[in-house]
Design a protein around this motif. Structure first.
Motif, mmCIF file in Angstrom:
data_model
loop_
_atom_site.group_PDB
_atom_site.id
_atom_site.type_symbol
_atom_site.label_atom_id
_atom_site.label_comp_id
_atom_site.label_asym_id
_atom_site.label_seq_id
_atom_site.Cartn_x
_atom_site.Cartn_y
_atom_site.Cartn_z
ATOM 1 N N MET A 79 1.073 -1.023 0.282
ATOM 2 C CA MET A 79 -0.307 -0.423 -0.039
ATOM 3 C C MET A 79 0.920 1.232 -0.362
ATOM 4 S SD MET A 79 -3.686 1.046 0.147
ATOM 5 C CE MET A 79 -4.629 -0.245 0.862
ATOM 6 N N TYR A 80 1.874 1.248 0.860
ATOM 7 C CA TYR A 80 2.851 2.014 1.082
ATOM 8 C C TYR A 80 3.669 2.675 -0.554
ATOM 9 C CZ TYR A 80 2.876 3.657 5.618
ATOM 10 O OH TYR A 80 2.607 4.448 6.709
ATOM 11 N N GLN A 81 3.980 1.225 -0.731
ATOM 12 C CA GLN A 81 4.550 1.979 -2.430
ATOM 13 C C GLN A 81 3.890 2.761 -3.233
ATOM 14 O OE1 GLN A 81 4.746 0.690 -5.692
ATOM 15 N NE2 GLN A 81 2.934 -1.155 -5.138
ATOM 16 N N LEU A 82 2.899 1.776 -3.265
ATOM 17 C CA LEU A 82 1.103 2.443 -3.908
ATOM 18 C C LEU A 82 1.524 3.551 -4.060
ATOM 19 C CD1 LEU A 82 -0.611 2.190 -7.166
ATOM 20 C CD2 LEU A 82 -2.073 0.715 -5.845
ATOM 21 N N LYS A 83 0.945 4.095 -2.610
ATOM 22 C CA LYS A 83 0.669 5.612 -2.783
ATOM 23 C C LYS A 83 1.727 6.502 -2.723
ATOM 24 C CE LYS A 83 -1.953 9.055 -1.287
ATOM 25 N NZ LYS A 83 -2.430 9.703 -2.040
ATOM 26 N N TYR A 84 3.195 6.250 -2.163
ATOM 27 C CA TYR A 84 4.422 6.999 -3.291
ATOM 28 C C TYR A 84 4.144 6.630 -4.757
ATOM 29 C CZ TYR A 84 9.995 7.631 -2.647
ATOM 30 O OH TYR A 84 10.439 8.028 -2.961
ATOM 31 N N ALA A 85 3.773 5.944 -5.494
ATOM 32 C CA ALA A 85 4.238 5.429 -6.768
ATOM 33 C C ALA A 85 3.237 6.935 -7.338
ATOM 34 C CB ALA A 85 3.571 4.548 -7.532
ATOM 35 N N LEU A 86 1.942 6.483 -6.426
ATOM 36 C CA LEU A 86 0.861 7.437 -7.128
ATOM 37 C C LEU A 86 0.950 8.772 -7.318
ATOM 38 C CD1 LEU A 86 -2.451 5.137 -6.083
ATOM 39 C CD2 LEU A 86 -1.406 6.113 -8.748
ATOM 40 N N SER A 87 1.677 9.474 -6.174
ATOM 41 C CA SER A 87 1.604 10.930 -5.281
ATOM 42 C C SER A 87 3.306 12.109 -6.485
ATOM 43 C CB SER A 87 1.898 10.812 -4.076
ATOM 44 O OG SER A 87 1.276 10.566 -3.163
ATOM 45 N N ARG A 88 3.651 10.196 -6.781
ATOM 46 C CA ARG A 88 4.855 11.221 -7.473
ATOM 47 C C ARG A 88 4.656 11.373 -9.093
ATOM 48 N NH1 ARG A 88 10.187 7.193 -8.724
ATOM 49 N NH2 ARG A 88 11.189 8.012 -6.890
ATOM 50 N N VAL A 89 3.505 9.853 -9.575
ATOM 51 C CA VAL A 89 3.276 10.088 -10.788
ATOM 52 C C VAL A 89 1.930 11.124 -10.603
ATOM 53 C CG1 VAL A 89 2.807 8.400 -13.261
ATOM 54 C CG2 VAL A 89 4.746 7.575 -11.294
ATOM 55 N N LEU A 90 1.389 10.847 -10.060
ATOM 56 C CA LEU A 90 -0.134 11.741 -10.674
ATOM 57 C C LEU A 90 0.716 12.576 -9.263
ATOM 58 C CD1 LEU A 90 -2.410 9.091 -11.543
ATOM 59 C CD2 LEU A 90 -1.098 10.520 -13.400
ATOM 60 N N HIS B 81 2.012 7.035 -24.145
ATOM 61 C CA HIS B 81 1.513 8.301 -23.096
ATOM 62 C C HIS B 81 0.898 7.855 -21.646
ATOM 63 C CE1 HIS B 81 2.822 11.287 -25.752
ATOM 64 N NE2 HIS B 81 3.680 10.497 -26.331
ATOM 65 N N ILE B 82 0.420 6.203 -21.184
ATOM 66 C CA ILE B 82 0.091 5.766 -20.189
ATOM 67 C C ILE B 82 1.064 5.760 -19.430
ATOM 68 C CG2 ILE B 82 -1.310 3.399 -19.333
ATOM 69 C CD1 ILE B 82 -1.868 3.167 -22.213
ATOM 70 N N PRO B 83 0.573 6.549 -18.421
ATOM 71 C CA PRO B 83 1.853 6.271 -16.700
ATOM 72 C C PRO B 83 2.137 5.277 -16.739
ATOM 73 C CG PRO B 83 0.075 7.544 -16.963
ATOM 74 C CD PRO B 83 -0.741 7.125 -18.064
ATOM 75 N N ILE B 84 2.401 4.965 -15.964
ATOM 76 C CA ILE B 84 3.151 4.020 -15.017
ATOM 77 C C ILE B 84 3.636 4.226 -14.137
ATOM 78 C CG2 ILE B 84 5.078 2.214 -14.874
ATOM 79 C CD1 ILE B 84 4.938 1.361 -18.007
ATOM 80 N N ALA B 85 2.391 3.440 -12.665
ATOM 81 C CA ALA B 85 2.805 4.075 -11.549
ATOM 82 C C ALA B 85 3.760 3.263 -10.853
ATOM 83 C CB ALA B 85 1.522 3.294 -10.614
ATOM 84 N N SER B 86 3.928 1.859 -10.769
ATOM 85 C CA SER B 86 5.125 1.218 -10.624
ATOM 86 C C SER B 86 5.671 0.050 -10.961
ATOM 87 C CB SER B 86 5.147 1.314 -9.133
ATOM 88 O OG SER B 86 3.570 0.172 -8.407
ATOM 89 N N VAL B 87 6.512 -0.090 -11.136
ATOM 90 C CA VAL B 87 6.992 -1.596 -11.423
ATOM 91 C C VAL B 87 7.222 -2.582 -10.379
ATOM 92 C CG1 VAL B 87 8.106 -3.425 -12.925
ATOM 93 C CG2 VAL B 87 7.302 -1.007 -13.580
#
Length: 565
Positions: free
Chosen positions: A174-185, A251-257
């Motif tokens: 959950m933390y990694q996804l929230k981190y990713a979304l806050s960074r990417v979007l 141009h589809i954003p990748i949140a995280s791998v």
């Protein structure tokens, strides 16, 4: 007017003497210690008297709790005595798996060390809260130092890294996804998620991927599963590049791998360095932030303890087979240095539940991205106030304290020995299987402690039969039939375990099953849910397991097969 007399004793005397430990050393601490001793002795009474016993606590293996009955509970006017309540508490542990027992080989489950137990228990007395420095006080050092040690092991600058303990590996996801979304979007924090950013992970990734995408509102359909190689169970970089390039072109954003670093069954390590190169080659479109590279290392992290081990000199005198596996795992986990963050579970063999930490490379970026306004009733008198960016607000210190105590108590050498013991058990069992042509290990090339077995009817060449089922689509029906056989053997072993059945004068071990170790090679994208590999799972990580226990497990598996057939 005379000052009124205050009798301190009568201020809640009914409560203080009967229910609560004294805040001062007034002699009542002795009574509290005796009560705790009674509790420990009570739970210890469920342990067997000898090794020759069943691998669960107590005598009654039945699951007596039913939801219908439990939901009729009501609060009584008068409380019960401590002993009465304690007896009821202890009764709930009746039949629970005894994780450290030498016949418990079911999964990678907690076997807690003394220091971790003590640290966790002591936090329950005074409840330090890692909300902010004022409520955590110096116990916050456990979170800070543990994160620093892990960052250092990962090859990062510990002074610039950070970490936060959370509610398990799912919390780390959950933390990694929230981190990713806050960074990417970045606008998503105020406006919500308005763009279908993608999460890329392998087919072997943990099902927490569903939790995090669901609960964040990103949506489970935005997960893209990357194929895994049939011989290693690791992420197929060729397929990953195809997916990343397609997202790049559209141009589809990748949140995280997400790279899995030691999957539960196969101990597979995804190639993090290669993933990093792909993300650098195909960055998100300029209107989006940089994709996050996360390592789900909740199991694999512990191989970092071999980072400075001299494999040539082998000072711990590990066997050649153990040494080879340990070195390969150590080399594989080193690629964690290329990640932006990784997750760790200390409750995989070392500490009590829950002791998981999300470790991030760039403390400044993570904490500023997720920072919120402070509350009016929090004073922030110290310099460590994680409530400003943490998912949870109130956070018990038990997990961080037990993890910290584990690192200090075991050290690198202790962790090495625990890991090596599991490997030694696995390799011993592999040697024993050479005597049985109707049994084969389907993950013998893996370097973890888990041993996955397929057993066939007698006079079957197991290795040949398995190879056909794995590769030849015309053998699909045979694969399904033998999967059914594996399921029935597993169910019978479970029944024998719960019935305390003795075989050769010894109780039945607690084993488990995997119902999808890997898809058949011809089962592209796992379209066919039945064309997957079932296997009996032997996870011999208890430090009390011996070679005789491994031999006994084989004997019980064979007898169960005979009865099913």
């Amino acid at each position: 007017m005379d000052k009124p007399e205050i009798n301190e004793a009568e201020n809640g005397d009914f409560l203080t003497n009967k229910f609560f430990a004294s805040p001062v050393q007034d002699g009542s601490d002795d009574a509290f210690a005796l009560l705790m001793t009674e509790a420990i002795r009570g739970i210890d009474s469920l342990k067997p008297l000898s090794r020759n016993s069943s691998a669960f606590l107590g005598e009654n293996p039945e699951l007596t709790v039913t939801r219908d009955h439990a939901q009729r509970a009501v609060l009584k006017p008068e409380g019960e005595s401590f002993t009465e309540v304690l007896n009821q508490i202890i009764s709930t542990f009746e039949g629970l798996p005894n994780w450290g027992h030498p016949l418990n080989m079911s999964n990678i489950c907690p076997q807690e060390n003394y220091a971790a137990i003590a640290a966790s228990m002591l936090t329950q007395i005074f409840s330090p809260n890692i909300l902010e420095a004022e409520y955590a006080w110096n116990t916050s050092i456990a979170e800070l130092e543990s994160s620093a040690m892990l960052a250092d092991l990962a090859g990062w600058d510990a002074g610039k890294a950070g970490g936060i303990f959370t509610y398990g590996g799912s919390g780390c996801w959950m933390y990694q996804l929230k981190y990713a979304l806050s960074r990417v979007l970045p606008d998503s924090r105020e406006q919500g998620i308005r763009t279908d950013a993608k999460v890329l992970c392998s087919e072997q990734a943990h099902y927490a991927m569903l939790n995090s995408t669901d609960w964040t509102g990103l949506g489970m359909n935005n997960i893209i599963k990357i194929k895994t190689l049939p011989d290693t169970n690791t992420m197929d970089i060729t397929h990953l590049e195809q997916v990343i390039r397609e997202c790049f072109d559209r141009h589809i954003p990748i949140a995280s791998v997400v790279c899995t670093m030691a999957s539960t069954d196969a101990c597979a390590f995804d190639p993090v360095k290669a993933v990093r190169k792909l993300l650098d080659r195909y960055p998100n479109h300029p209107q989006y932030g940089k994709a996050l590279l996360y390592c789900d290392a909740v199991i694999g992290w512990s191989w970092l303890a071999f980072k400075d081990y001299d494999f040539a000199a082998n000072p711990q005198n590990f066997t050649e087979a153990v040494l080879e596996s340990a070195q390969k795992n150590c080399e594989a986990i080193q690629e964690i240095q290329y990640a932006d963050a990784f997750g760790v579970d200390f409750h995989k063999n070392f500490s009590p539940l829950v002791s998981s930490v999300f470790v991030y490379k760039d403390r400044s970026e993570f904490e500023n991205l997720l920072k919120r306004e402070s509350s009016a009733y929090l004073q922030e008198r110290g310099d460590y106030n994680p409530h400003n960016y943490s998912l949870e607000v109130s956070r018990a210190a038990g997990g961080s304290m037990s993890a910290w105590a584990t690192l200090k108590f075991l050290g690198a050498n202790g962790i090495q020995h625990v890991l090596a013991h599991g490997l030694k058990n696995k390799h011993y069992m592999l040697r024993q299987l050479e005597f049985y042509s109707d049994m084969t290990c389907v993950n013998s090339a893996d370097n973890g402690a888990a041993l996955l077995l397929r057993i066939y009817p007698e006079d079957t060449d197991a290795a040949l039969q398995y190879a056909q089922e794995l590769h030849d689509e015309t053998s699909r029906n045979q694969l399904i039939n033998h999967n059914t056989l594996i399921q029935k053997i597993s169910d019978l072993l479970w029944k024998w375990f719960r019935e305390k059945k003795q075989i050769g004068g010894r109780f039945t071990p607690y084993l488990s099953i995997t119902k999808g170790f890997r898809p058949a090679v011809y089962n592209k994208n796992t379209i066919d849910p039945e064309a997957v590999i079932y296997a009996l799972k032997v996870y011999p990580v208890s430090t009390y397991i011996t070679e005789a226990d491994m031999q006994h497990a084989i004997h019980c598996i064979r007898l169960a097969r005979n009865e099913v057939v």
